[in-house]
Design an enzyme around this catalytic site. Structure first.
Site, mmCIF file in Angstrom:
data_model
loop_
_atom_site.group_PDB
_atom_site.id
_atom_site.type_symbol
_atom_site.label_atom_id
_atom_site.label_comp_id
_atom_site.label_asym_id
_atom_site.label_seq_id
_atom_site.Cartn_x
_atom_site.Cartn_y
_atom_site.Cartn_z
ATOM 1 N N GLY A 13 32.108 44.949 39.903
ATOM 2 C CA GLY A 13 31.312 45.123 38.691
ATOM 3 C C GLY A 13 29.962 45.704 39.051
ATOM 4 N N CYS A 14 28.968 45.407 38.260
ATOM 5 C CA CYS A 14 27.624 45.949 38.486
ATOM 6 C C CYS A 14 27.155 45.643 39.908
ATOM 7 C CB CYS A 14 26.645 45.355 37.476
ATOM 8 S SG CYS A 14 24.956 45.927 37.698
ATOM 9 N N TYR A 15 26.738 46.673 40.620
ATOM 10 C CA TYR A 15 26.399 46.490 42.026
ATOM 11 C C TYR A 15 25.140 45.672 42.254
ATOM 12 C CZ TYR A 15 23.999 51.144 41.407
ATOM 13 O OH TYR A 15 23.254 52.215 40.987
ATOM 14 N N TRP A 16 24.301 45.515 41.244
ATOM 15 C CA TRP A 16 23.103 44.683 41.418
ATOM 16 C C TRP A 16 23.484 43.237 41.740
ATOM 17 C CZ3 TRP A 16 20.560 46.393 36.202
ATOM 18 C CH2 TRP A 16 20.127 47.713 36.306
ATOM 19 N N HIS A 176 27.264 38.367 37.033
ATOM 20 C CA HIS A 176 28.029 37.624 38.028
ATOM 21 C C HIS A 176 27.667 36.139 37.967
ATOM 22 C CE1 HIS A 176 28.291 41.717 39.659
ATOM 23 N NE2 HIS A 176 29.405 41.308 40.221
#
Length: 184
Positions: A13-16, A176
């Site tokens: 998902g979002c890499y952050w 997350h």
């Protein structure tokens, strides 16, 4: 046992959030395990367009996935643990989606370097599926692991503003969370 490459790219998902969970939380569990980590993009297609922009990746047409490219200090000791940890903080049962983030760029993918990484990642994914089937893990949206395990290709680093984003912006967006905190 053959040697394990020290670099792997993880799409969750979002890499952050992936960066925060691996570089902060995994490193806290296993001090000194993460030599480095950088957010960016990788495609399962070795012939994908070279050097896509963030906007192009977000359009979903490039096939690139947001990833954290991780270098482990001691992959023989930490690679399998990292793969288990990867499955703890995102939902590997949703195809091309993590929470509100939808599109191929948010796929659950392990980009492996070498046969030994592929073998270990596949073994852990099968283990996870067994735990889901046995109802030992119940915090995923669906009953089937959809994570792709593919050969790593060229890594394209994201721009500087996106590196360590949640460290620089503690209240920044992150979908997350831990589905479970210990491997069954």
């Amino acid at each position: 046992m053959s040697s394990i490459n020290n670099t792997v790219a993880l799409g969750a998902g979002c890499y952050w959030g992936t960066e925060k969970f691996v570089k902060k939380d995994f490193e806290k569990r296993f001090p000194g395990s993460v030599a480095s980590g950088q957010v960016g993009f990788m495609s399962p297609d070795p012939n994908a367009k070279a050097n896509p922009t963030y906007r192009e990746v977000c359009s979903g047409v490039t096939g690139y996935v947001e990833v954290l490219n991780v270098e482990l200090s001691d992959p023989a000791q930490h690679f399998e643990e990292l793969v288990r940890f990867f499955f703890m903080f995102h939902d590997p049962t949703t195809e091309d989606r993590q929470g509100n983030d939808v599109g191929t760029q948010y796929a659950s993918v392990i980009f492996t370097n070498g046969e030994e990484q592929k073998r270990i990642a596949s073994k852990v994914a099968a283990e996870l599926q067994d735990h889901i089937d046995a109802k030992k893990i119940k915090r995923y949206a669906n009953p089937k692991v959809m994570t792709k395990i593919v050969a790593a290709n060229t890594f394209v680093a994201a721009h500087a503003e996106h590196q360590a984003y949640l460290e620089k912006n503690p209240g920044g967006y992150c979908n997350h969370f831990y589905r479970f905190k210990e491997w069954p």
